[in-house]
Scaffold this motif. Structure first.
Motif, short mmCIF file in Angstrom:
data_model
loop_
_atom_site.label_atom_id
_atom_site.label_comp_id
_atom_site.label_asym_id
_atom_site.label_seq_id
_atom_site.Cartn_x
_atom_site.Cartn_y
_atom_site.Cartn_z
N ASN A 32 4.11 -1.20 9.89
CA ASN A 32 2.94 -1.63 9.13
C ASN A 32 2.84 -0.96 7.75
O ASN A 32 2.12 -1.45 6.88
CB ASN A 32 1.64 -1.41 9.94
CG ASN A 32 1.53 0.01 10.46
OD1 ASN A 32 2.50 0.76 10.41
ND2 ASN A 32 0.37 0.39 10.93
N ILE A 33 3.54 0.13 7.51
CA ILE A 33 3.45 0.74 6.17
C ILE A 33 4.79 0.72 5.41
O ILE A 33 4.86 1.12 4.27
CB ILE A 33 2.90 2.19 6.20
CG1 ILE A 33 3.86 3.15 6.91
CG2 ILE A 33 1.52 2.25 6.84
CD1 ILE A 33 3.48 4.61 6.67
N GLY A 34 5.85 0.23 6.09
CA GLY A 34 7.19 0.29 5.49
C GLY A 34 7.30 -0.44 4.16
O GLY A 34 7.81 0.11 3.18
N THR A 35 6.80 -1.67 4.12
CA THR A 35 6.95 -2.46 2.89
C THR A 35 6.13 -1.84 1.76
O THR A 35 6.59 -1.75 0.62
CB THR A 35 6.52 -3.91 3.13
OG1 THR A 35 7.13 -4.36 4.32
CG2 THR A 35 6.92 -4.82 2.00
N GLU A 36 4.94 -1.37 2.09
CA GLU A 36 4.10 -0.78 1.04
C GLU A 36 4.76 0.46 0.44
O GLU A 36 4.80 0.64 -0.79
CB GLU A 36 2.72 -0.42 1.62
CG GLU A 36 1.86 0.21 0.56
CD GLU A 36 0.40 0.34 0.93
OE1 GLU A 36 -0.02 -0.21 1.95
OE2 GLU A 36 -0.30 1.01 0.14
N LEU A 37 5.32 1.32 1.28
CA LEU A 37 5.99 2.51 0.75
C LEU A 37 7.21 2.13 -0.08
O LEU A 37 7.45 2.67 -1.15
CB LEU A 37 6.40 3.44 1.90
CG LEU A 37 5.29 4.30 2.48
CD1 LEU A 37 5.79 5.05 3.71
CD2 LEU A 37 4.77 5.31 1.46
N LEU A 38 7.99 1.15 0.41
CA LEU A 38 9.18 0.74 -0.33
C LEU A 38 8.80 0.24 -1.73
O LEU A 38 9.42 0.64 -2.73
CB LEU A 38 9.93 -0.36 0.44
CG LEU A 38 11.13 -0.94 -0.30
CD1 LEU A 38 12.23 0.10 -0.50
CD2 LEU A 38 11.70 -2.16 0.42
N VAL A 39 7.77 -0.60 -1.80
CA VAL A 39 7.37 -1.14 -3.11
C VAL A 39 6.92 0.00 -4.03
O VAL A 39 7.28 0.05 -5.21
CB VAL A 39 6.28 -2.23 -2.96
CG1 VAL A 39 5.69 -2.61 -4.30
CG2 VAL A 39 6.89 -3.47 -2.28
N ARG A 40 6.18 0.96 -3.49
CA ARG A 40 5.78 2.11 -4.31
C ARG A 40 6.99 2.87 -4.84
O ARG A 40 7.04 3.27 -6.00
CB ARG A 40 5.00 3.10 -3.44
CG ARG A 40 3.56 2.80 -3.40
CD ARG A 40 2.89 4.03 -2.81
NE ARG A 40 1.70 3.62 -2.10
CZ ARG A 40 0.91 4.47 -1.47
NH1 ARG A 40 1.18 5.75 -1.47
NH2 ARG A 40 -0.16 4.04 -0.86
#
Ligand code: SAM
Length: 280
Positions: free
Chosen positions: A126-134
């Motif tokens: 649930n947080i993987g994509t958000e961290l990657l984009v950051r």
């Protein structure tokens, strides 16, 4: 003793610390230490690097990273139940594992890390994509990290490495391939995890390029690509009409036919469009 270190096997660790997996925290654990050591090897030579790990859980990947020779590991874990198990790993590798209890989305770990830095994680989905984009969109480049070695759902991994013209091609592919090289380096079936998730997974390895492939402002590129792929079936002159009153002229100036759809447009053209949109 386990296969890779003098600590107990992970099943014993989980039993002795009562670490039943919680769905709300995205907990699908890797319990095979040969497998976690193999993932750690995909991250490259760790002996001169600090490694940032998000979501160590009971410490399977953490142990892999340390056994493979990481200079130091900084592990950020939200679930306080995992801390005693992680402290046991820290005691077995004196001075090489620092644990921070907190939310990786809220914390800035940089003060605790010394370059060169690599990131490795079996991320909560649930947080993987958000961290990657950051990690891919800081204002300045190169970023704090040399490489990212991350577990994703197979479908997300395919979006990161996708080429123009494919169904998976979109914002993630463009942001990842603009400033790094991205490859799928391992595939894992659901049974590799405890409990098994519903979908297959894959490890993606990204190496930061010294500079972006084409010049563009990260915020503008991110915005225009998000808008273009939000309505991926529409022609770009329609999908992007909110971006500028003269969007057709700007598309033409960037070498893009206004009637094209986002998935036909390559990285170089999107960067050219971001540059024309950044002009007044
Ligand atoms: N790395 C372990 C492994 O491979 O077995 C655990 C992986 S599990 C998929 C994800 C881990 O991330 C869990 O331990 C969970 O508690 C932790 N986590 C979830 N949300 C988090 C957050 N916002 N910040 C830090 N850790 C988080």
């Amino acid at each position: 003793m386990s296969a890779i270190d003098p600590l107990p096997p992970l099943r014993a660790v989980i039993a002795s610390h009562g670490l039943s997996a919680r769905k709300s925290l995205g907990q699908n654990f890797l319990l095979d230490l040969n497998l976690t050591a193999k993932i750690a090897r995909q991250a490259g030579d760790l002996s001169q690097c600090d490694v940032l790990e998000i979501g160590p859980g009971p410490g399977g990947l953490t142990r892999g990273l340390l056994a493979e020779g990481a200079r130091r590991v900084l592990a950020i874990e939200k679930d306080t139940r995992c801390l005693p198990a992680l402290e046991e790993i820290a005691a077995a590798y004196p001075g090489r594992l620092q644990i921070i209890n907190g939310d990786a989305l809220q914390l800035d770990p940089l003060a605790h890390l010394t370059p060169p830095i690599r990131v490795a994680a079996n991320l909560p989905y649930n947080i993987g994509t958000e961290l990657l984009v950051r990690w891919l969109t800081p204002a300045d480049w190169p970023p704090f990290w040399q490489s990212l070695t991350l577990m994703f759902q197979r479908e997300v991994a395919e979006r990161i490495v996708a080429a123009p013209g494919s169904k998976a091609y979109g914002r993630l592919a463009i942001l990842a391939q603009w400033r790094s090289t991205a490859r799928i380096v391992m595939s894992l079936p659901p049974e590799a995890f405890t409990p098994p998730p519903k979908v297959s997974s894959a490890v993606v390895h990204l190496e930061a390029l010294p500079e972006p492939r084409f010049p563009a402002d990260p915020a503008v590129l991110s915005r225009v690509v998000a808008a273009a792929f939000n309505q991926r079936r529409k022609m770009l002159r329609a999908a992007l009409k909110g971006q500028a009153p003269d969007i057709e002229d700007r598309l033409i100036a960037a070498g893009i036919a206004p009637t094209e759809r986002a998935e036909q447009v390559g990285l170089e053209q999107f960067c050219a469009l971001a540059r024309t949109l950044a002009r007044p």
